[in-house]
Scaffold this motif. Structure first.
Motif, PDB file in Angstrom:
ATOM      1  N   GLU A 147     -44.645  16.592   1.822  1.00  0.00           N
ATOM      2  CA  GLU A 147     -45.174  16.004   3.050  1.00  0.00           C
ATOM      3  C   GLU A 147     -44.503  14.675   3.361  1.00  0.00           C
ATOM      4  N   VAL A 148     -44.180  13.928   2.310  1.00  0.00           N
ATOM      5  CA  VAL A 148     -43.472  12.658   2.513  1.00  0.00           C
ATOM      6  C   VAL A 148     -42.148  12.916   3.223  1.00  0.00           C
ATOM      7  N   GLN A 149     -41.369  13.854   2.716  1.00  0.00           N
ATOM      8  CA  GLN A 149     -40.071  14.136   3.317  1.00  0.00           C
ATOM      9  C   GLN A 149     -40.219  14.673   4.730  1.00  0.00           C
ATOM     10  N   LYS A 150     -41.237  15.492   4.935  1.00  0.00           N
ATOM     11  CA  LYS A 150     -41.484  16.050   6.256  1.00  0.00           C
ATOM     12  C   LYS A 150     -41.754  14.927   7.260  1.00  0.00           C
ATOM     13  N   GLY A 151     -42.592  13.971   6.837  1.00  0.00           N
ATOM     14  CA  GLY A 151     -42.895  12.856   7.733  1.00  0.00           C
ATOM     15  C   GLY A 151     -41.684  12.008   8.040  1.00  0.00           C
ATOM     16  N   ILE A 152     -40.874  11.732   7.019  1.00  0.00           N
ATOM     17  CA  ILE A 152     -39.660  10.934   7.226  1.00  0.00           C
ATOM     18  C   ILE A 152     -38.718  11.634   8.203  1.00  0.00           C
ATOM     19  N   GLY A 198     -46.689   4.053  18.761  1.00  0.00           N
ATOM     20  CA  GLY A 198     -47.924   4.422  18.068  1.00  0.00           C
ATOM     21  C   GLY A 198     -47.746   5.666  17.218  1.00  0.00           C
ATOM     22  N   ALA A 199     -46.980   6.633  17.735  1.00  0.00           N
ATOM     23  CA  ALA A 199     -46.737   7.866  16.984  1.00  0.00           C
ATOM     24  C   ALA A 199     -45.957   7.574  15.716  1.00  0.00           C
ATOM     25  N   ILE A 200     -44.912   6.751  15.823  1.00  0.00           N
ATOM     26  CA  ILE A 200     -44.103   6.424  14.645  1.00  0.00           C
ATOM     27  C   ILE A 200     -44.936   5.642  13.628  1.00  0.00           C
TER      28      ILE A 200
END
Length: 358
Positions: free
Chosen positions: A342-347, A322-324
């Motif tokens: 933010e995109v890179q941070k999430g990846i 669920g977290a992923i």
């Protein structure tokens, strides 16, 4: 706690994002009301016959003609016909270039059109003719402040106060100008002067709370927000702001109480659910936090930070999948919004969670 290191990193995605920074808008609202009051007063002084006429009687003198065009400009303004209002003030000034009232009224209309440079020019011309007109100094101060000239605005408000030392609007607007320049102590001093004459003006307590916040005097800010709520018990934004202050004071229970009250008034505020979810995450009440983030996402399906912070709560409850999934949704939304950092941070965080589970 398992995953606490990852959870602390996930918070970077946007936890404890406060309600959007509040820029005091009372000054602009006041200026519009003041302008309307001035125009209505001028209109009321005209004869019914003149107002109803389709043209100017040939027998009237030049002074009456000027008054007619000013009055017609007033009426167009009140009807929202701002360009027509300016055209009539232009006619009045062609007939009498030394009419301060026409300059002032045209400045008021230009201010409403956000033509601040034009408004300032008109107010300045009016002041050459009527150098002791308090309202014109205040109006020019408003235009200067809104155009970014806070120093010039303060000078105008101060000049108005030399003429009328008890003018509450001049103190209020000077306080707002000081606040915008981050001169918080000076702003508070001006607000105190306003409250000396009117202790029941919620907008002044609100503005003073913002100045106390700027000084990081959180206790005084909370006291002023509380006063606002005594005067306006259903002001959702004030509950949110007081909740935000309480977060900074680490009074998480108090913050939850304020956000809960705000949601009782407006159950459709995604940001308030999000903020309350953040506090519940901080208090490790993860199941309740997930409910708040889910509610925020029902209201605003593109709330990327809510997906990111729901991932915190889910990962803390060992719901890795669920977290992923939430992080991936956050990444997709951030990508559409063009927020590459933010995109890179999430990846990176998704990869770290996977690595942590290996």
């Amino acid at each position: 706690m398992k995953g606490s290191r990852i959870a602390s990193m996930l918070l970077v995605l946007g936890a404890f994002a406060a309600v959007d920074a509040f820029a005091p808008d009372y000054m602009q609202a006041k200026a519009k009301k003041s302008a309307e009051r001035e125009l209505i007063t001028a209109t009321a002084n005209l004869s019914t016959k003149t107002l109803r006429g389709s043209g100017i009687e040939p027998s009237v003198d030049g002074s009456t003609k000027v008054s007619y065009y000013i009055s017609r400009g007033n009426q167009h303004y009140l009807r929202g016909n701002l360009k027509e209002a300016i055209a009539n003030f232009d006619r009045a000034l062609l007939m009498n270039p030394a009419n301060s009232d026409a300059y002032y009224k045209r400045g008021l209309v230009r201010y409403q059109l956000r033509d601040y440079r034009g408004a300032i020019s008109d107010y300045s011309e009016a002041l050459k003719i009527s150098p002791n007109h308090v309202d014109i100094y205040i109006s020019r101060g408003n235009a200067r402040d809104d155009s970014g000239d806070g120093v010039g605005a303060i000078q105008d408000y101060t000049r108005a106060l030399k003429i009328d030392p008890n003018h509450s609007y001049a103190y209020l607007n000077r306080g707002i100008a000081h606040y915008r320049l981050r001169e918080y102590k000076a702003a508070i001093a001006d607000y105190n002067r306003v409250l000396r004459n009117n202790s029941n003006d919620a907008s002044v307590y609100l503005n003073r709370a913002l100045a106390y916040h700027g000084l990081k005097n959180y206790g005084a800010a909370v006291a002023d927000y509380t006063k606002v709520l005594q005067l306006k018990p259903n002001d959702i934004e004030t509950y949110n702001r007081r909740g935000n202050i309480r977060v900074q004071m680490q009074d998480y229970r108090g913050g939850i109480a304020d956000y809960t009250r705000a949601l009782e008034i407006d159950p459709n505020s995604a940001h308030t659910y999000y903020n309350r979810g953040n506090l519940r995450t901080e208090l490790q009440e993860f199941e309740e936090a997930i409910k708040d983030y889910t509610k925020a996402l029902e209201i605003n399906p593109n709330y990327a930070q809510a997906y990111g912070n729901r991932a915190i709560a889910r990962y803390s409850l060992d719901d890795v999948d669920g977290a992923i999934a939430d992080l991936q949704k956050a990444v997709n939304i951030f990508k559409k919004q063009g927020q590459t950092a933010e995109v890179q941070k999430g990846i990176d965080l998704i990869e770290e969670i996977k690595s942590d589970q290996a």
